[in-house]
Scaffold this motif. Structure first.
Motif, short mmCIF file in Angstrom:
data_model
loop_
_atom_site.label_atom_id
_atom_site.label_comp_id
_atom_site.label_asym_id
_atom_site.label_seq_id
_atom_site.Cartn_x
_atom_site.Cartn_y
_atom_site.Cartn_z
N UNK A 30 0.85 -1.19 0.00
CA UNK A 30 0.00 0.00 0.00
C UNK A 30 0.88 1.24 0.00
N UNK A 31 0.46 2.25 -0.74
CA UNK A 31 1.14 3.54 -0.70
C UNK A 31 0.08 4.64 -0.60
N UNK A 32 0.49 5.74 -0.03
CA UNK A 32 -0.37 6.92 0.03
C UNK A 32 0.45 8.11 -0.43
N UNK A 33 -0.12 8.90 -1.30
CA UNK A 33 0.51 10.16 -1.67
C UNK A 33 -0.55 11.24 -1.81
N UNK A 34 -0.09 12.46 -1.96
CA UNK A 34 -0.98 13.62 -1.98
C UNK A 34 -1.38 13.94 -3.42
N UNK A 35 -2.64 14.29 -3.61
CA UNK A 35 -3.13 14.68 -4.92
C UNK A 35 -3.88 16.00 -4.83
N UNK A 36 -3.75 16.79 -5.89
CA UNK A 36 -4.53 17.99 -6.09
C UNK A 36 -5.11 17.89 -7.51
N UNK A 37 -6.39 18.18 -7.63
CA UNK A 37 -7.07 18.13 -8.92
C UNK A 37 -7.72 19.48 -9.20
N UNK A 38 -7.67 19.89 -10.45
CA UNK A 38 -8.45 21.02 -10.94
C UNK A 38 -9.42 20.47 -11.97
N UNK A 39 -10.70 20.77 -11.81
CA UNK A 39 -11.73 20.29 -12.73
C UNK A 39 -12.51 21.46 -13.29
N UNK A 40 -13.06 21.25 -14.48
CA UNK A 40 -13.98 22.24 -15.04
C UNK A 40 -15.13 21.51 -15.69
N UNK A 41 -16.21 22.23 -15.88
CA UNK A 41 -17.38 21.65 -16.54
C UNK A 41 -17.26 21.87 -18.04
N UNK A 42 -17.48 20.80 -18.76
CA UNK A 42 -17.51 20.83 -20.23
C UNK A 42 -18.79 20.10 -20.63
N UNK A 43 -19.67 20.80 -21.32
CA UNK A 43 -20.96 20.21 -21.72
C UNK A 43 -21.68 19.57 -20.53
N UNK A 44 -21.71 20.29 -19.42
CA UNK A 44 -22.42 19.88 -18.20
C UNK A 44 -21.77 18.72 -17.45
N UNK A 45 -20.56 18.30 -17.86
CA UNK A 45 -19.88 17.19 -17.21
C UNK A 45 -18.52 17.65 -16.68
N UNK A 46 -18.18 17.22 -15.47
CA UNK A 46 -16.89 17.55 -14.88
C UNK A 46 -15.79 16.76 -15.58
#
Length: 146
Positions: free
Chosen positions: A107-123
């Protein structure tokens, strides 16, 4: 686009199930064509969906060769969103289980950051950044400090 992600949580659930099932197309589906990724694995960065797809295919093929099912958990998740943009950060745990016995192998754990935007009503994910604390004496990444 194969599927629609009407809620940010839909993207995370898709991530988990696509990784577990090693489904490249479903996994890639949640990323924007011009995705920009900073990764803590082999590549410093990845630009564009075709390059990211190659990396994902290699990742999932390696899991197949090793006979591993990978379970993903998002911990300490913080989501800040408005109608068109979302920002997430969390600790992501990847637990490898033997495909036949179900035994937990690592098992491993690491840090994540996500940037999302809506395109045609979908993330869709437009930016992803994974990171690890670095041991200053050895210069190696430290997994599982949490």
């Amino acid at each position: 686009m194969m599927g629609s992600f009407f809620k940010v949580q839909d993207v995370l659930e898709n991530y988990k199930s696509a990784v577990y099932e090693k489904d490249v197309e479903r996994f890639i589906n949640m990323y924007a064509p011009d995705i920009h990724i900073y990764d803590c694995w082999e590549n410093w960065e990845c630009k564009g969906i075709s390059s990211w797809k190659e990396d994902v295919e290699d990742w999932f093929n390696g899991l197949r060769v090793d006979g591993v099912l990978l379970k993903v958990d998002f911990n300490d998740l913080l989501v800040d969103e408005n109608s068109n943009l979302a920002f997430l950060h969390c600790a992501v745990t990847f637990a490898a289980h033997h495909e036949e016995s179900g035994e937990k192998l690592r098992q491993i754990t690491n840090r994540f950051t996500y940037g999302l935007k809506k395109v045609n009503e979908s993330w869709v994910i437009v930016h992803q950044h994974s990171s690890l604390p670095i041991d200053m004496e050895t210069g190696k990444g430290s997994f599982n400090l949490k």
